[in-house]
Enzyme design. Sequence first.
Site, mmCIF file in Angstrom:
data_model
loop_
_atom_site.group_PDB
_atom_site.id
_atom_site.type_symbol
_atom_site.label_atom_id
_atom_site.label_comp_id
_atom_site.label_asym_id
_atom_site.label_seq_id
_atom_site.Cartn_x
_atom_site.Cartn_y
_atom_site.Cartn_z
ATOM 1 N N HIS A 60 0.827 -1.211 0.000
ATOM 2 C CA HIS A 60 0.000 0.000 0.000
ATOM 3 C C HIS A 60 0.857 1.255 0.000
ATOM 4 O O HIS A 60 0.615 2.180 -0.784
ATOM 5 C CB HIS A 60 -0.920 -0.015 1.225
ATOM 6 C CG HIS A 60 -1.728 1.230 1.396
ATOM 7 N ND1 HIS A 60 -2.972 1.395 0.838
ATOM 8 C CD2 HIS A 60 -1.452 2.389 2.060
ATOM 9 C CE1 HIS A 60 -3.440 2.596 1.154
ATOM 10 N NE2 HIS A 60 -2.527 3.210 1.886
ATOM 11 N N GLU A 61 1.864 1.294 0.872
ATOM 12 C CA GLU A 61 2.698 2.495 0.980
ATOM 13 C C GLU A 61 3.552 2.689 -0.271
ATOM 14 O O GLU A 61 3.700 3.813 -0.763
ATOM 15 C CB GLU A 61 3.579 2.426 2.233
ATOM 16 C CG GLU A 61 2.810 2.370 3.543
ATOM 17 C CD GLU A 61 1.841 3.526 3.735
ATOM 18 O OE1 GLU A 61 2.076 4.612 3.163
ATOM 19 O OE2 GLU A 61 0.842 3.357 4.453
ATOM 20 N N HIS B 227 1.570 4.255 -3.087
ATOM 21 C CA HIS B 227 1.441 5.717 -3.036
ATOM 22 C C HIS B 227 2.583 6.380 -3.794
ATOM 23 O O HIS B 227 2.382 7.344 -4.549
ATOM 24 C CB HIS B 227 1.467 6.199 -1.586
ATOM 25 C CG HIS B 227 0.152 6.118 -0.881
ATOM 26 N ND1 HIS B 227 -1.014 6.654 -1.404
ATOM 27 C CD2 HIS B 227 -0.185 5.599 0.334
ATOM 28 C CE1 HIS B 227 -2.008 6.448 -0.550
ATOM 29 N NE2 HIS B 227 -1.538 5.798 0.501
ATOM 30 N N GLU C 43 -6.123 6.664 -1.463
ATOM 31 C CA GLU C 43 -6.064 5.514 -0.565
ATOM 32 C C GLU C 43 -6.680 4.275 -1.225
ATOM 33 O O GLU C 43 -6.125 3.166 -1.128
ATOM 34 C CB GLU C 43 -6.793 5.830 0.743
ATOM 35 C CG GLU C 43 -6.118 6.888 1.593
ATOM 36 C CD GLU C 43 -4.717 6.510 2.013
ATOM 37 O OE1 GLU C 43 -4.472 5.324 2.318
ATOM 38 O OE2 GLU C 43 -3.846 7.407 2.020
#
Length: 272
Positions: free
Chosen positions: A136-137, A140, A197
């Site tokens: 997820h990070e 980004h 997100e």
Amino acid sequence: MKLKNILVVIILALLISACAENPFTGKKTMAIVPNSQLFPTAFAQYDQFLSENKVVKGTKEADMINRVGQRIAVAAERWLDANGYQGYLNDYKWEYTLVEDKTVNAWCMPGGKIVFYTGILPIAKNEAGVAAIMGHEVAHALANHGQQRMSGGVLQQIGAVGLNVALQDNENLELFNQAYGIGSQVGFMLPFSRSHETEADEIGIYLMAIAGYNPDEAAELWKRMKANSGGQAPPEFLSTHPASDTRIANLQALSPKAKVEAQKFGVTSFRN
């Protein structure tokens, strides 16, 4: 040409000229602040952060963070190369760091500098949970969300200045600025953040699966995140993040698709 029309032209010119392509969605995104400026600034801020915090080295947990990070980075490169984006990561300087801090958080700066706080490890629970967070990070950063947020902030400021000049109403200027601040935040910046997100959740679950981690664990992670928060969260429309239930449902629906995508890269079994 009237001043307000000139301002509109300037804003439109910025939007048209300062665009980048998100390789994972194919969409054009705002890039008013170029990566050539953003990455060095991010790297400097990362170095400063490390100098001011306690970095954990040589432990099982620190080694795991580094191992998972490397696997996710390799998965990202494999996906990008397979989809015609060779060299996309050339300017990335991957680094995976564990910091002693009770905060339940992790982040990835533009350019690939990643920090996990020790406080998030009990919720991650296992290596696949760490991979869900890492994916997820990293997503980004790969999707240039930091760049887009900075560009959105620039547009928000330009809009405020432009409307102040165009209105020429000194009596109600303060009231207008308050209304504009609230309206642009709730109507533009917060939905913008929530969409990032959701996008990072989708990209991240694909990356963790290609890296060989069980994508089913992503939804389980968010169940634990929800339990940890005790249900204390603002309404979704006032939050930077989607509601936990929304994320869990999305991730559960995405997991079978992530497994299919991983099979394209020869991954047919997954570690937890």
